[in-house]
Design an enzyme around this catalytic site. Structure first.
Site, PDB file in Angstrom:
ATOM      1  N   ARG A  12       0.857  -1.188   0.000  1.00 13.82           N
ATOM      2  CA  ARG A  12       0.000   0.000   0.000  1.00 13.82           C
ATOM      3  C   ARG A  12       0.889   1.232   0.000  1.00 13.82           C
ATOM      4  O   ARG A  12       1.759   1.378   0.852  1.00 13.82           O
ATOM      5  CB  ARG A  12      -0.885  -0.021   1.234  1.00 13.82           C
ATOM      6  CG  ARG A  12      -1.997   0.970   1.194  1.00 13.82           C
ATOM      7  CD  ARG A  12      -2.892   0.825   2.411  1.00 13.82           C
ATOM      8  NE  ARG A  12      -3.583  -0.437   2.465  1.00 13.82           N
ATOM      9  CZ  ARG A  12      -4.055  -0.984   3.586  1.00 13.82           C
ATOM     10  NH1 ARG A  12      -3.890  -0.373   4.738  1.00 13.82           N
ATOM     11  NH2 ARG A  12      -4.693  -2.127   3.564  1.00 13.82           N
TER      12      ARG A  12
ATOM     13  N   ARG B 261      -2.296  -0.283  18.184  1.00 13.82           N
ATOM     14  CA  ARG B 261      -2.747  -0.784  16.898  1.00 13.82           C
ATOM     15  C   ARG B 261      -2.779   0.363  15.888  1.00 13.82           C
ATOM     16  O   ARG B 261      -2.265   1.434  16.175  1.00 13.82           O
ATOM     17  CB  ARG B 261      -4.126  -1.447  17.033  1.00 13.82           C
ATOM     18  CG  ARG B 261      -4.222  -2.695  16.163  1.00 13.82           C
ATOM     19  CD  ARG B 261      -5.418  -3.568  16.477  1.00 13.82           C
ATOM     20  NE  ARG B 261      -5.566  -4.552  15.420  1.00 13.82           N
ATOM     21  CZ  ARG B 261      -6.023  -4.297  14.211  1.00 13.82           C
ATOM     22  NH1 ARG B 261      -6.440  -3.083  13.909  1.00 13.82           N
ATOM     23  NH2 ARG B 261      -6.100  -5.249  13.297  1.00 13.82           N
ATOM     24  N   LYS B 262      -3.419   0.142  14.749  1.00 16.24           N
ATOM     25  CA  LYS B 262      -3.384   1.188  13.726  1.00 16.24           C
ATOM     26  C   LYS B 262      -4.103   2.451  14.206  1.00 16.24           C
ATOM     27  O   LYS B 262      -4.988   2.397  15.062  1.00 16.24           O
ATOM     28  CB  LYS B 262      -4.032   0.697  12.451  1.00 16.24           C
ATOM     29  CG  LYS B 262      -5.481   0.263  12.591  1.00 16.24           C
ATOM     30  CD  LYS B 262      -5.981  -0.282  11.256  1.00 16.24           C
ATOM     31  CE  LYS B 262      -7.227  -1.131  11.437  1.00 16.24           C
ATOM     32  NZ  LYS B 262      -7.621  -1.824  10.218  1.00 16.24           N
TER      33      LYS B 262
ATOM     34  N   GLY C  63     -15.471  -7.892   2.264  1.00 16.09           N
ATOM     35  CA  GLY C  63     -15.371  -9.342   2.133  1.00 16.09           C
ATOM     36  C   GLY C  63     -15.405 -10.136   3.426  1.00 16.09           C
ATOM     37  O   GLY C  63     -15.394 -11.365   3.409  1.00 16.09           O
TER      38      GLY C  63
ATOM     39  N   CYS D 147     -13.321  -3.413   5.813  1.00 16.06           N
ATOM     40  CA  CYS D 147     -12.442  -2.477   5.097  1.00 16.06           C
ATOM     41  C   CYS D 147     -13.178  -1.746   3.980  1.00 16.06           C
ATOM     42  O   CYS D 147     -12.765  -0.677   3.571  1.00 16.06           O
ATOM     43  CB  CYS D 147     -11.236  -3.198   4.527  1.00 16.06           C
ATOM     44  SG  CYS D 147     -10.360  -4.144   5.761  1.00 16.06           S
ATOM     45  N   GLY D 148     -14.241  -2.333   3.476  1.00 17.93           N
ATOM     46  CA  GLY D 148     -15.035  -1.662   2.431  1.00 17.93           C
ATOM     47  C   GLY D 148     -16.082  -0.741   3.030  1.00 17.93           C
ATOM     48  O   GLY D 148     -16.966  -0.262   2.321  1.00 17.93           O
TER      49      GLY D 148
HETATM   50  C1  HEM Z   1      -8.032  -7.400  11.618  1.00 16.39           C
HETATM   51  C2  HEM Z   1      -7.849  -7.056  10.403  1.00 16.39           C
HETATM   52  C3  HEM Z   1      -8.413  -5.835   9.736  1.00 16.39           C
HETATM   53  C4  HEM Z   1      -9.315  -4.917  10.162  1.00 16.39           C
HETATM   54  C5  HEM Z   1     -10.048  -4.852  11.471  1.00 16.39           C
HETATM   55  C6  HEM Z   1      -9.475  -3.967   9.096  1.00 16.39           C
HETATM   56  C7  HEM Z   1     -10.321  -2.880   9.122  1.00 16.39           C
HETATM   57  C8  HEM Z   1     -10.361  -1.909   8.164  1.00 16.39           C
HETATM   58  C9  HEM Z   1     -11.292  -0.835   8.119  1.00 16.39           C
HETATM   59  C10 HEM Z   1     -12.406  -0.582   9.099  1.00 16.39           C
HETATM   60  C11 HEM Z   1     -11.022  -0.112   7.026  1.00 16.39           C
HETATM   61  C12 HEM Z   1     -11.875   1.050   6.546  1.00 16.39           C
HETATM   62  C13 HEM Z   1     -11.277   2.197   5.970  1.00 16.39           C
HETATM   63  C14 HEM Z   1     -11.258   3.407   6.831  1.00 16.39           C
HETATM   64  O1  HEM Z   1     -10.992   3.315   8.020  1.00 16.39           O
HETATM   65  O2  HEM Z   1     -11.515   4.514   6.292  1.00 16.39           O
HETATM   66  C15 HEM Z   1      -9.887  -0.707   6.391  1.00 16.39           C
HETATM   67  C16 HEM Z   1      -9.294  -0.274   5.249  1.00 16.39           C
HETATM   68  C17 HEM Z   1      -8.601  -1.095   4.404  1.00 16.39           C
HETATM   69  N1  HEM Z   1      -8.208  -2.371   4.656  1.00 16.39           N
HETATM   70 FE1  HEM Z   1      -8.418  -3.330   6.357  1.00 16.39          FE
HETATM   71  N2  HEM Z   1      -8.653  -4.314   8.070  1.00 16.39           N
HETATM   72  C18 HEM Z   1      -8.011  -5.463   8.411  1.00 16.39           C
HETATM   73  C19 HEM Z   1      -7.129  -6.177   7.654  1.00 16.39           C
HETATM   74  C20 HEM Z   1      -6.924  -5.937   6.329  1.00 16.39           C
HETATM   75  C21 HEM Z   1      -6.219  -6.819   5.457  1.00 16.39           C
HETATM   76  C22 HEM Z   1      -5.599  -8.128   5.861  1.00 16.39           C
HETATM   77  C23 HEM Z   1      -6.247  -6.240   4.237  1.00 16.39           C
HETATM   78  C24 HEM Z   1      -5.707  -6.738   2.954  1.00 16.39           C
HETATM   79  C25 HEM Z   1      -4.811  -7.593   2.859  1.00 16.39           C
HETATM   80  C26 HEM Z   1      -6.930  -4.996   4.358  1.00 16.39           C
HETATM   81  C27 HEM Z   1      -7.131  -4.105   3.336  1.00 16.39           C
HETATM   82  C28 HEM Z   1      -7.638  -2.873   3.520  1.00 16.39           C
HETATM   83  C29 HEM Z   1      -7.640  -1.852   2.505  1.00 16.39           C
HETATM   84  C30 HEM Z   1      -7.096  -1.979   1.088  1.00 16.39           C
HETATM   85  C31 HEM Z   1      -8.227  -0.740   3.071  1.00 16.39           C
HETATM   86  C32 HEM Z   1      -8.405   0.590   2.400  1.00 16.39           C
HETATM   87  C33 HEM Z   1      -7.821   1.681   3.053  1.00 16.39           C
HETATM   88  C34 HEM Z   1      -6.381   1.952   3.272  1.00 16.39           C
HETATM   89  O3  HEM Z   1      -5.693   2.514   2.398  1.00 16.39           O
HETATM   90  O4  HEM Z   1      -5.936   1.753   4.434  1.00 16.39           O
HETATM   91  N3  HEM Z   1      -7.332  -4.848   5.641  1.00 16.39           N
HETATM   92  N4  HEM Z   1      -9.497  -1.807   7.083  1.00 16.39           N
HETATM   93  S1  SF4 Z   2      -9.879  -6.395   2.894  1.00 13.87           S
HETATM   94 FE1  SF4 Z   2     -10.630  -6.239   5.014  1.00 13.87          FE
HETATM   95  S2  SF4 Z   2     -12.893  -6.505   4.907  1.00 13.87           S
HETATM   96 FE2  SF4 Z   2     -12.002  -7.095   2.963  1.00 13.87          FE
HETATM   97  S3  SF4 Z   2     -11.834  -9.236   3.171  1.00 13.87           S
HETATM   98 FE3  SF4 Z   2      -9.837  -8.406   3.782  1.00 13.87          FE
HETATM   99  S4  SF4 Z   2      -9.920  -8.045   5.986  1.00 13.87           S
HETATM  100 FE4  SF4 Z   2     -12.000  -8.468   5.258  1.00 13.87          FE
END
Ligand code: HEM
Ligand code: SF4
Length: 557
Positions: free
Chosen positions: A87, A196-197, A453, A458-459
Site C-alpha cells: 500500500r 494498533r493502527k 469481504g 475495510c469496504g
Molecule cells: C483485523 C484485520 C483488519 C481490520 C479490522 C481492518 C479494518 C479496516 C477498516 C475498518 C477499514 C476502513 C477504511 C477506513 O478506516 O476509512 C480498512 C481499510 C482497508 N483495509 Fe483493512 N482491516 C483489516 C485487515 C486488512 C487486510 C488483511 C487487508 C488486505 C490484505 C486490508 C485491506 C484494507 C484496505 C485496502 C483498506 C483501504 C484503506 C487503506 O488505504 O488503508 N485490511 N481496514
Molecule cells: S480487505 Fe478487510 S474486509 Fe475485505 S476481506 Fe480483507 S480483511 Fe475483510
C-alpha cells in the site's frame, strides 16, 4: 492428570497480542529495511516469519492470500502465497502526474498491471515478488512517495478533502495541515509502536467526505467568528464494532493542531490495557469499554499540550454527506474546473493510470487527487477544456458521468488477495453494478453501495446506504459466496451505522434483492425524499421484506 510440577513447566502459549507486543519491542521495522534487502537477495524462502507476520506491515507490505481467503486456511486466516501486496501512502490524496506515472510503471513491471485506489486515498499493488520490493520502494522514494506507515500499528495514511484548495464551499484549505500531520506522524519513531493502527482525517470542508466520524482522530475546520480553527474528534472506527468519534469540547487554533495530535497519540500509546487484545486495541474502546468520556480525555490532553485548550464553539454537522467527486465541477478559481472520474471499485491498470497522468499534464497542471470513494480527480482544468477531457477519460472507461451505481460502489480487497476474506469482492462489485444498471437504468439518486469481504469492514459497509458483508452459504451442497445486508448507514447530522437487518443472499441473488429494495424506495418515497432519509424512517422489517421479495408487491419506476 498433570502433576503440579508439570503445570508449572508447561509452555504457556503466547496470545497473538503478546506475540505482537514482544516483536514490536524487539525491533522498529522502519530501522531495519536492510533485512528486507537481504531477503530480496536471498529469495522468498529466506523471509523470516516475524517479517511476513508483522514487520512488513510497517513498510506498507502484507503477504498476499491465495485467492481462497480465510475459508481456505486454518485458524481464521487463509494461506499465504509467495507474493506480497504493497500500500502506497498518498497523504490527503495529493498526487502528481510524475508520481502517478512512476506508480503506473511499477504496476506494469511488477504488479501484473493492476492497481487499486483505496478507501483511504492510498494506492495498493499486488503480485509483488520479494526481489521487487527494494526496487519499488527506491523508485517510489525518488518521487516523494512511500509505503512506509501505510499499514502496521502506526499512524496510517492521513486522509483529507480531495477538493482542498479548489472547492468554493470549503471553510479553509486544510491540505497543508493534513500533509503537515502526515509528515510529522508517519514514520515518526516516537509512534512506531502504537497499540494498533491509528487513522487520521483532516477536513477543511463542510461536507466531511473524508468521514471524520470514523477515524481515530479527526480535525475539521470551524469558524469562531472570523477566526479559523479546528474541531477535534477521537475514537471513531468501523471494523466489527462501529463507533462514531467523540467530539472533544475544544477549539484548536491551526498552529495548535499538530501538538494536539501528538498529545492524543501519546495518550493512546500509553494505554497498556489496550495492548492485551488486538481486536480491542483501538482508541474507540477507551470510550466503549473503559469509561473514558470527552471530558476525561480532554483533561488528559490538557496535561500533554503546552497551551490552554479553549472551549469548543457550536458546530453545524453536514446534513447529508455524499460526495463522490465525479463529474465536472467549477473551482473557486475563475475559469477552472475539477474533473472527477469514477474508478469502479478503485481498480485501474497501469496503462489507465499512465494515460490519466498524461491527461493531467495535457488538460490540467499535472495534479491529481485520489478520493475516499476510490475515485480520481484531475483538478485545475480550464473549464472550456473539461468536456474534452471527460471524453478522453470515457475512452479509458473512467467515466466522468458514470451511473450512480458506478460512482457509488466501493469494495475492499476480498478473497482475491486478502487472507482474511470470506467472499470475493472486486469482481463481484463490477458484475453487481452491471446488473443493477440494467435493472434500474433510470435510477438517479445518489447511492453508496459498500462491499466488504469479511466482518473487518475495510469496504466500510457500516456507512453504506447498502452495506454488504461477505459470508458463505450452502447452495446445492456447495459453499458459495453470500452477503449479509446492512441498510441505512449515515455519517454527518444523522450519523448511525448501517442496520444489519437480518437478510442474507447468495452473491448471485444480490442484484435482484437490491432491485427490489430500490423499487420499494421509488414507490414509497415522499416528494423529494432521498435514499438516506427513506432508509432512516423505514422499519427493518419492511426493508427486509423488500429485499427478500416477501413483502407486499411494490410498483416499478
Ligand atoms: C483485523 C484485520 C483488519 C481490520 C479490522 C481492518 C479494518 C479496516 C477498516 C475498518 C477499514 C476502513 C477504511 C477506513 O478506516 O476509512 C480498512 C481499510 C482497508 N483495509 Fe483493512 N482491516 C483489516 C485487515 C486488512 C487486510 C488483511 C487487508 C488486505 C490484505 C486490508 C485491506 C484494507 C484496505 C485496502 C483498506 C483501504 C484503506 C487503506 O488505504 O488503508 N485490511 N481496514
Ligand atoms: S480487505 Fe478487510 S474486509 Fe475485505 S476481506 Fe480483507 S480483511 Fe475483510
Amino acid at each position: 492428570m498433570m502433576s503440579p510440577d508439570a503445570v508449572q513447566t508447561a509452555p504457556v502459549k503466547e496470545t497473538k497480542a503478546q506475540k505482537s507486543e514482544r516483536l514490536k519491542l524487539a525491533k522498529n521495522p522502519w530501522e531495519s529495511w536492510a533485512d528486507v534487502e537481504g531477503f530480496a537477495q536471498a529469495g522468498r524462502d529466506s523471509v523470516a516469519s516475524e517479517w511476513s507476520g508483522l514487520y512488513f506491515k510497517w513498510w506498507g507490505i502484507y503477504t498476499q492470500g491465495d485467492g481462497i481467503g480465510a475459508v481456505g486456511g486454518v485458524g481464521g486466516e487463509g494461506k499465504t502465497t509467495e507474493y506480497f501486496m504493497m500500500r502506497i501512502a498518498v497523504p490527503a490524496g495529493f498526487l502528481t502526474s510524475k508520481q502517478a506515472r512512476v506508480v503506473a510503471d511499477l504496476t506494469k513491471k511488477y504488479a501484473r498491471n493492476l492497481a487499486d485506489v483505496t478507501t483511504r486515498q492510498a494506492i495498493q499493488l499486488h503480485w509483488l515478488t520479494i526481489e521487487s520490493l527494494p526496487i519499488i520502494v527506491q523508485e517510489l522514494e525518488k518521487v516523494g512517495l512511500s509505503p512506509k506507515s501505510a499499514c502496521g500499528d502506526v499512524v496510517r495514511n492521513v486522509t483529507g478533502c480531495p477538493l482542498a484548495g479548489i472547492d468554493g464551499e470549503e471553510i479553509a484549505d486544510a491540505s497543508g495541515l493534513a500533509r503537515e500531520v502526515a509528515a510529522e506522524m508517519n514514520g515518526n519513531p516516537e509512534f512506531y509502536n502504537l497499540p494498533r493502527k491509528f487513522k487520521i482525517a483532516v477536513s477543511g470542508c463542510p461536507v466531511w467526505c473524508c468521514y471524520p466520524e470514523i477515524n481515530d482522530l479527526s480535525l475539521t475546520a470551524i469558524k469562531r467568528g472570523d477566526e479559523l480553527g479546528y474541531s477535534l474528534r477521537v475514537g471513531g472506527g468501523l471494523s466489527k464494532e462501529p463507533h462514531m468519534a467523540v467530539r472533544l469540547p475544544v477549539f484548536l487554533k491551526p498552529e495548535q493542531c499538530v501538538e494536539a495530535v501528538r498529545g492524543v497519540l501519546r495518550i493512546y500509546r500509553e494505554q497498556e490495557a489496550l495492548r492485551k487484545d488486538r481486536s480491542k486495541a483501538r482508541i474507540k474502546y477507551m470510550f466503549m469499554e473503559q469509561g473514558w468520556t470527552a471530558e476525561t480525555f480532554t483533561e488528559e490532553l490538557q496535561k500533554r499540550v503546552s497551551f490552554t485548550l479553549e472551549p469548543a464553539v457550536e458546530e453545524v454537522l453536514p446534513e447529508d454527506v455524499f460526495r463522490d467527486h465525479c463529474g465536472i465541477r467549477k473551482q473557486k478559481q475563475e475559469g477552472l474546473s475539477s474533473v472527477g472520474m469514477s474508478v469502479l471499485r478503485g481498480r485501474v491498470s497501469g496503462e489507465q493510470l499512465e494515460k490519466v497522468a498524461d491527461l493531467a499534464d495535457e488538460f490540467g497542471n499535472g495534479e491529481l487527487r485520489t478520493t475516499i470513494m476510490q475515485n480520481l480527480i484531475i483538478p485545475n482544468v480550464p473549464t472550456e477544456k473539461a468536456q474534452g477531457l471527460a471524453a478522453e477519460l470515457g475512452k479509458l472507461e473512467l467515466h466522468v458521468d458514470g451511473s450512480v451505481f458506478w460512482r457509488g460502489t466501493v469494495a475492499c480487497t476480498g478473497t482475491e488477495f486478502c487472507k482474511l476474506a470470506i467472499s470475493e469482492t472486486k469482481g463481484f462489485s463490477k458484475w453487481l453494478v452491471d446488473e443493477i444498471e440494467e435493472r434500474l437504468p433510470q435510477f438517479d439518486q445518489q447511492i453508496r453501495i459498500n462491499v466488504t469481504g469479511c466482518p473487518n469492514g475495510c469496504g466500510q459497509h457500516w456507512i453504506g446506504d447498502i452495506g454488504l458483508e461477505g459470508k458463505k452459504v450452502k447452495v446445492d451442497g456447495k459453499m458459495v459466496d453470500a452477503f449479509n445486508f446492512a441498510v441505512g448507514g449515515a455519517v454527518g447530522k444523522y450519523q448511525r451505522p448501517a442496520r444489519p437487518i437480518g437478510y442474507r443472499a447468495a452473491a448471485t441473488e444480490v442484484p435482484e434483492a437490491i432491485e427490489r429494495l430500490l423499487r420499494g424506495y421509488l414507490a414509497k418515497r415522499e416528494q423529494g425524499e432521498n435514499l438516506r432519509s427513506y432508509f432512516a424512517r423505514t422499519p427493518d422489517e419492511e426493508l427486509r421484506n423488500q429485499l427478500a421479495g416477501t413483502g407486499p408487491a411494490t410498483i416499478g419506476e
